[in-house]
Design a protein around this motif. Structure first.
Motif, PDB file in Angstrom:
ATOM      1  N   ASN A 124      -0.546  -3.156  -2.841  1.00 24.71           N
ATOM      2  CA  ASN A 124      -1.396  -2.051  -2.419  1.00 24.71           C
ATOM      3  C   ASN A 124      -2.746  -2.224  -3.076  1.00 24.71           C
ATOM      4  O   ASN A 124      -2.862  -2.139  -4.299  1.00 24.71           O
ATOM      5  N   GLN A 125      -3.766  -2.493  -2.261  1.00 27.01           N
ATOM      6  CA  GLN A 125      -5.104  -2.668  -2.809  1.00 27.01           C
ATOM      7  C   GLN A 125      -6.018  -1.502  -2.419  1.00 27.01           C
ATOM      8  O   GLN A 125      -7.236  -1.625  -2.507  1.00 27.01           O
ATOM      9  N   THR A 126      -5.412  -0.435  -1.969  1.00 30.26           N
ATOM     10  CA  THR A 126      -6.191   0.725  -1.558  1.00 30.26           C
ATOM     11  C   THR A 126      -6.204   1.742  -2.682  1.00 30.26           C
ATOM     12  O   THR A 126      -5.152   2.196  -3.119  1.00 30.26           O
ATOM     13  N   ALA A 127      -7.376   2.075  -3.148  1.00 30.30           N
ATOM     14  CA  ALA A 127      -7.487   2.945  -4.314  1.00 30.30           C
ATOM     15  C   ALA A 127      -7.053   4.372  -4.007  1.00 30.30           C
ATOM     16  O   ALA A 127      -6.541   5.074  -4.879  1.00 30.30           O
ATOM     17  N   SER A 128      -7.237   4.794  -2.764  1.00 26.82           N
ATOM     18  CA  SER A 128      -7.001   6.191  -2.431  1.00 26.82           C
ATOM     19  C   SER A 128      -5.581   6.435  -1.929  1.00 26.82           C
ATOM     20  O   SER A 128      -5.078   5.702  -1.082  1.00 26.82           O
ATOM     21  N   SER A 129      -4.976   7.509  -2.438  1.00 27.52           N
ATOM     22  CA  SER A 129      -3.633   7.901  -1.976  1.00 27.52           C
ATOM     23  C   SER A 129      -3.691   8.574  -0.604  1.00 27.52           C
ATOM     24  O   SER A 129      -2.652   8.936  -0.045  1.00 27.52           O
ATOM     25  N   ARG A 130      -4.877   8.757  -0.059  1.00 29.04           N
ATOM     26  CA  ARG A 130      -4.995   9.336   1.286  1.00 29.04           C
ATOM     27  C   ARG A 130      -4.470   8.372   2.347  1.00 29.04           C
ATOM     28  O   ARG A 130      -4.208   8.769   3.474  1.00 29.04           O
ATOM     29  N   PHE A 131      -4.328   7.114   1.970  1.00 30.31           N
ATOM     30  CA  PHE A 131      -3.818   6.105   2.904  1.00 30.31           C
ATOM     31  C   PHE A 131      -2.362   5.828   2.552  1.00 30.31           C
ATOM     32  O   PHE A 131      -2.059   5.351   1.452  1.00 30.31           O
ATOM     33  N   GLN A 132      -1.475   6.127   3.472  1.00 27.33           N
ATOM     34  CA  GLN A 132      -0.041   5.971   3.217  1.00 27.33           C
ATOM     35  C   GLN A 132       0.613   5.171   4.339  1.00 27.33           C
ATOM     36  O   GLN A 132       0.714   5.638   5.465  1.00 27.33           O
ATOM     37  N   PRO A 133       1.074   3.966   4.053  1.00 27.22           N
ATOM     38  CA  PRO A 133       1.821   3.220   5.072  1.00 27.22           C
ATOM     39  C   PRO A 133       3.224   3.786   5.204  1.00 27.22           C
ATOM     40  O   PRO A 133       3.777   4.339   4.239  1.00 27.22           O
ATOM     41  N   GLN A 134       3.777   3.653   6.399  1.00 24.73           N
ATOM     42  CA  GLN A 134       5.129   4.149   6.675  1.00 24.73           C
ATOM     43  C   GLN A 134       5.858   3.118   7.524  1.00 24.73           C
ATOM     44  O   GLN A 134       5.392   2.749   8.590  1.00 24.73           O
ATOM     45  N   SER A 135       7.025   2.691   7.040  1.00 22.31           N
ATOM     46  CA  SER A 135       7.791   1.680   7.760  1.00 22.31           C
ATOM     47  C   SER A 135       9.177   2.215   8.084  1.00 22.31           C
ATOM     48  O   SER A 135      10.040   2.274   7.209  1.00 22.31           O
ATOM     49  N   SER A 136       9.392   2.581   9.359  1.00 23.25           N
ATOM     50  CA  SER A 136      10.684   3.126   9.773  1.00 23.25           C
ATOM     51  C   SER A 136      11.643   2.009  10.197  1.00 23.25           C
ATOM     52  O   SER A 136      12.861   2.188  10.193  1.00 23.25           O
ATOM     53  N   LYS A 137      11.080   0.884  10.613  1.00 20.10           N
ATOM     54  CA  LYS A 137      11.890  -0.287  10.993  1.00 20.10           C
ATOM     55  C   LYS A 137      11.155  -1.525  10.507  1.00 20.10           C
ATOM     56  O   LYS A 137       9.956  -1.466  10.233  1.00 20.10           O
ATOM     57  N   LYS A 138      11.854  -2.633  10.469  1.00 20.31           N
ATOM     58  CA  LYS A 138      11.241  -3.857   9.951  1.00 20.31           C
ATOM     59  C   LYS A 138      10.022  -4.267  10.762  1.00 20.31           C
ATOM     60  O   LYS A 138       9.100  -4.864  10.228  1.00 20.31           O
ATOM     61  N   ASN A 139      10.020  -3.942  12.066  1.00 25.60           N
ATOM     62  CA  ASN A 139       8.896  -4.390  12.885  1.00 25.60           C
ATOM     63  C   ASN A 139       7.855  -3.278  13.118  1.00 25.60           C
ATOM     64  O   ASN A 139       7.008  -3.401  13.988  1.00 25.60           O
ATOM     65  N   HIS A 140       7.941  -2.204  12.339  1.00 27.61           N
ATOM     66  CA  HIS A 140       6.986  -1.115  12.429  1.00 27.61           C
ATOM     67  C   HIS A 140       6.279  -0.937  11.096  1.00 27.61           C
ATOM     68  O   HIS A 140       6.937  -0.940  10.038  1.00 27.61           O
ATOM     69  N   LEU A 141       4.962  -0.754  11.164  1.00 28.65           N
ATOM     70  CA  LEU A 141       4.243  -0.356   9.947  1.00 28.65           C
ATOM     71  C   LEU A 141       3.094   0.535  10.383  1.00 28.65           C
ATOM     72  O   LEU A 141       2.057   0.058  10.833  1.00 28.65           O
ATOM     73  N   ASP A 142       3.305   1.833  10.266  1.00 21.70           N
ATOM     74  CA  ASP A 142       2.274   2.795  10.625  1.00 21.70           C
ATOM     75  C   ASP A 142       1.400   3.081   9.416  1.00 21.70           C
ATOM     76  O   ASP A 142       1.787   2.808   8.269  1.00 21.70           O
ATOM     77  N   LEU A 143       0.217   3.649   9.685  1.00 19.13           N
ATOM     78  CA  LEU A 143      -0.696   3.996   8.601  1.00 19.13           C
ATOM     79  C   LEU A 143      -1.143   5.442   8.781  1.00 19.13           C
ATOM     80  O   LEU A 143      -1.791   5.773   9.780  1.00 19.13           O
ATOM     81  N   GLN A 144      -0.752   6.283   7.832  1.00 16.43           N
ATOM     82  CA  GLN A 144      -1.168   7.678   7.853  1.00 16.43           C
ATOM     83  C   GLN A 144      -2.395   7.837   6.975  1.00 16.43           C
ATOM     84  O   GLN A 144      -2.405   7.380   5.822  1.00 16.43           O
ATOM     85  N   ILE A 145      -3.419   8.480   7.522  1.00 15.47           N
ATOM     86  CA  ILE A 145      -4.637   8.724   6.756  1.00 15.47           C
ATOM     87  C   ILE A 145      -4.877  10.230   6.734  1.00 15.47           C
ATOM     88  O   ILE A 145      -5.006  10.862   7.786  1.00 15.47           O
TER      89      ILE A 145
END
Lengths: 112, 115
Positions: free
Chosen positions: B57-78
């Motif tokens: 994780n190279q993002t300083a802000s906790s406002r950016f949250q990745p979410q992985s529900s399956k191995k082939n999914h990676l969403d980004l919540q901002i």
């Protein structure tokens, strides 16, 4: 940390001109070096890579040689075409680190 | 057909709101990433995941949250969006995490504008 420096921000050439885009890198280990190309509206795509000193990567007439001594991986093409217009990124990844570090990119414009 | 699908392709948000960027890859890869591209920092690494586990994780802000529900999914919540978050966000994948030889495959990006 790792870093990649591309000295040319923009390059404008005519068709059939010779292209050089300079890339120098800094890394703590022995990185793999990449050139990526990005066309408008698309994500970057790999052009080619090189993993060892003196190894030459090439694709579509573009080439670059890994030079550990000068920490360079300059992109060259003998005769550019209008379809080569794009942004070119030099990049590296150090062993054991999945993060690829990109240079600032060079926008290449070829005039017909 | 694109092998990495990002949705939406374009989105506009107001300052202070929250958005989720969707990414699915159909390359059978085990590692996924988010990169951000803006005028200030052309291609900036944000996160890497391997088998749904956060690796870097190279993002300083906790406002950016990745979410992985399956191995082939990676969403980004901002969350709490700011105008400075305006950028194109690229999802990428590679066969495996670790090792210097792997290649990244990128999606077409989601262009976010925060007003």
């Amino acid at each position: 940390g790792d870093s990649v420096t591309q000295t040319e921000g923009q390059v404008a050439l005519s068709e059939e001109d010779f292209l050089t885009i300079h890339c120098n890198y800094s890394a703590s280990g022995y990185p793999t070096l990449f050139w990526y190309v990005q066309y408008p509206g698309e994500g970057p795509q790999l052009l080619f890579r090189a993993s060892r000193d003196k190894e030459k990567g090439s694709s579509r007439g573009f080439e670059a040689t890994y030079d550990k001594g000068t920490t360079s991986f300059h992109l060259r093409k003998a005769s550019v075409q209008e379809s080569d217009s794009a942004v070119y990124y030099c990049a590296l990844r150090d062993y054991g680190n999945e993060k690829i570090t990109f240079g600032a990119g060079t926008k290449l414009t070829i005039k017909p | 057909d694109p092998k990495i699908i990002q949705k939406p392709k374009y989105l506009v948000a107001v300052t202070g709101s929250e958005k989720i960027l969707i990414c699915e890859q159909y390359l059978g890869h085990n590692a996924m990433y988010w990169y951000r591209q803006s005028a200030k920092k052309p291609l900036e690494f944000m996160f890497s995941y391997s088998y749904q586990k956060l690796m870097d994780n190279q993002t300083a802000s906790s406002r950016f949250q990745p979410q992985s529900s399956k191995k082939n999914h990676l969403d980004l919540q901002i969350t709490a969006l700011k105008p400075d978050d305006s950028a194109t966000y690229f999802c990428a994948s590679s066969q495996d995490w670790g090792g210097a030889g792997g290649q990244l495959y990128f999606g077409e990006g989601s262009k976010l504008t925060v007003l």
